[in-house]
Design a protein around this motif. Sequence first.
Motif: not given
Length: 318
Positions: A142-170
């Motif tokens: 059960v912790p193995m499965a929960a850890g999989s979800w947590l790891a994926g969520g944390v990684n996505s949060l990091v990547q998307i947080s970096l992306a949405v802070q960028l200025p967009f133009c055009g």
Amino acid sequence: MEVSNQSAVTEFVLLGLSDHPRLEKMFFVLILLMYLTILLGNGVLVLVTVSDSRLHTPMYFFLGNLSFLDICYTTSSVPLVLDGFLTPRKTISFSGCAVQMFLSFAMGATECVLLGMMAFDRYVAICNPLRYPMVMSKAAYVPMAAGSWLAGGVNSLVQISLAVQLPFCGDHVINHFTCEILAVLTLACADISTNVISMGVANVIFLGIPVLFILVSYIFILTTILRIPSAEGRKKAFSTCSAHLTVVVIFYGTILFMYGKPKSKHPLGADKQVVLDKLISLFYGLLTPMLNPIIYSLRNKDVKAAVRKLVVQKRLTQ
């Protein structure tokens, strides 16, 4: 200055197949049928792994998680794609785009880790069967499965947080069906080297390490199976992991095909090549979730028996 540029972005335009309206109608029907197949097949697998007591084991617990994940992964993008096929102007809000990127990225990373956990489960079951009940107890899987979800969520949060802070133009036009993160990053009017490095590190962690882990696990598994003296014993042992191995080959095989294929020019022009690349990316996201329940149903007698039991119970209640 960066904050004002970013706040000015209220929505993105999804290009999709806007230049090919006849293709949109055809692919709407095809994608809808594939999506309904995914919901039905994976929904049934989730239902039987929860309701049938014979399937309350680590392997089927992971399978239930995988099926639920595939439902979440496709639902994070397919309804948006289908709506885009029917809408003349395909737009998505900035916040909606961020949420969609987060869900897709999280589900993809989680599946990579979960497939690695499933390989470990098969390794213990075949290579150390006497220790299997102790190693793969409920307190472990059960912790193995929960850890999989947590790891994926944390990684996505990091990547998307970096992306949405960028200025967009055009013109804020995303040349894709959904808010695919690489397509979004091309719209940034700032240095994206940090994003590229972060995603590269994430790819090593969530793609490279699980692949290596699965490969090593199956080397030990195959070595153990080949030591079994009887042909019937070897066949029985291999049958317990053949479904998972098939899913792994399809999942990573499609990734390798998508990102490893040479960038050849399409004979009809660059526009056709771009459309083809987008369609390949779209169908990649649907292929594995659609095939997973078919593979596990066809190659696993316990799942087939549970599905038959569910169908019989449904008929008796009508």
